[in-house]
Design an enzyme around this catalytic site. Structure first.
Site, PDB file in Angstrom:
ATOM      1  N   ASP A 261      77.025  -6.629 147.503  1.00 56.69           N
ATOM      2  CA  ASP A 261      78.308  -6.697 146.806  1.00 56.69           C
ATOM      3  C   ASP A 261      79.435  -6.794 147.834  1.00 56.69           C
ATOM      4  OD1 ASP A 261      79.541  -6.105 143.911  1.00 56.69           O
ATOM      5  OD2 ASP A 261      80.824  -5.203 145.445  1.00 56.69           O
ATOM      6  N   GLU A 304      81.111 -10.890 142.242  1.00 57.42           N
ATOM      7  CA  GLU A 304      80.825 -10.787 143.677  1.00 57.42           C
ATOM      8  C   GLU A 304      79.512 -10.071 143.942  1.00 57.42           C
ATOM      9  OE1 GLU A 304      83.456  -7.211 142.714  1.00 57.42           O
ATOM     10  OE2 GLU A 304      83.105  -9.243 141.987  1.00 57.42           O
TER      11      GLU A 304
END
Length: 382
Positions: A261, A304
């Site tokens: 992430d 993301e």
């Protein structure tokens, strides 16, 4: 005396009907391919070649009603040029280099044969024989080129084109032999050879269009499948594509997951715009693609958030090292200076994929809580 069966098959009527049908289908194919964005290189010249060959075929059927230059010479050049274009387009569809020299030479040879044996020194035996053999040679090359297609989404259409090309080549070869033996004087005389040749030529034109339609539809189906299982921004697998790949593995297969992430991604979008955010995501995806193999896949789960899945026992330490290298490489090369990532690692099995995914997500959360820009392992992976 009973007439022979083929006496009822009018080559002229069949030829005009089949050629007009093929021309209409080829025109529709050209319009459809253009409307779909001309995705396939080679489709346009191949479809235009079939349209040109159909026009030449129709002119050939009408040659007794037209001037020799139009009904004979133009017809021959259109037919041979059309088949040559189909051959060139098929090579482009296969990703092979197009050799314009031999294709142009075949067109010039057909023009010379039509002029010499059709206008200046009329001789139907030589004209029909040589042109039939020339068309047979081009059809054989086309059949060989189309048959070797290996891509599953294009194979059905290419195999149909190859089969029809082979049939057409055989009949044109027989027609050339019959002409050499003096058995054919004109193209439209109701004989068995003429009827079979016209029927084979017309059906080959229509079948060629159908083959190209199958090629186009196969490519579109592959595109739809690609869009269904892959992320459009990065080209990586999406959540659905990843689950489909995992489901194809044995449930007992050991698996190691790395959840990845981006850190403070919202700030990147807010301060530098979503365009920069997309660049950062694409850059990370490029780095993740390096892990792609038969036993390893990377996917974008959304936003993301990414995941790396590796199959096999003992892969935990390798994936841990890969994530550490990825973290450092991304920090050094990210389009936005200061951008970093965090990762969480977990071990499990394919049958427990969702539970292992949650463990990796929990490890990722601990990495965020510990200050970001780090890799944390779940208890199962320690």
């Amino acid at each position: 005396m009973m007439p022979t069966a083929w006496a009822f098959l009018d080559p002229r009527g069949m030829g005009i009907t089949l050629s007009l049908s093929a021309a209409l289908l080829a025109l529709v194919l050209l319009i459809t391919h253009r409307a779909l964005g001309r995705r396939l290189p080679g489709m346009q010249p191949a479809a235009f070649g079939l349209l040109l060959a159909s026009a030449g075929f129709a002119l050939n059927m009408l040659q007794s009603w037209l001037l020799p230059v139009m009904g004979l010479v133009l017809a021959v050049v259109c037919m041979v040029s059309g088949v040559a274009l189909v051959l060139g387009g098929t090579r482009q569809l296969r990703g092979l280099p197009v050799r314009p020299g031999p294709l142009a030479a075949s067109c010039l040879a057909s023009l010379a044969i039509a002029l010499w044996f059709g206008v200046w020194m009329p001789d139907a035996r030589w004209r029909i024989g040589l042109l039939s053999l020339l068309l047979a040679a081009l059809a054989l090359l086309l059949a060989r080129t189309a048959w070797d297609e290996a891509r599953p989404q294009l194979r059905a259409g290419m195999r149909l084109m190859a089969l029809l090309g082979m049939v057409f080549a055989v009949l044109m070869g027989l027609r050339g032999v019959a002409a050499a033996l003096g058995q054919i004087e004109t193209t439209v005389t109701p004989t068995l050879v003429n009827a079979a040749s016209v029927l084979a030529a017309g059906m080959s034109l229509i079948g060629g269009v159908v083959g190209l339609v199958l090629v186009l539809s196969g490519d579109l189906l592959a595109l739809v499948e690609q869009q269904r299982t892959h992320d459009p921004l990065t080209g990586l697998l999406n959540r659905q594509g990843l689950r489909h790949w995992v489901a194809s593995q044995s449930a007992e297969e050991p698996v190691v997951l790395g959840m990845v992430d981006l850190d403070h991604f919202k700030q990147i979008n807010d301060l530098h715009g979503h365009g920069m955010g997309d660049q950062v995501i694409r850059h990370l995806a490029t780095l993740l693609q390096a892990c792609g193999s038969e036993h390893c896949r990377a996917a974008r789960l959304g936003g993301e958030e990414f995941v790396v899945v590796a199959l096999g026992s003992g892969r935990g330490p390798d994936l841990r090292q890969m994530l550490e290298r990825l973290r450092q490489q991304f920090a050094d090369t990210a389009p936005q200076p200061g951008a970093t990532l965090s990762a969480g690692l977990a071990l499990g099995s394919v049958g427990e994929f969702e539970a292992t995914l949650r463990e990796a997500d929990a490890a990722l959360y601990r990495a965020k809580q510990a200050g970001r820009n780090r890799v944390e392992a779940a208890f199962s992976a320690i």
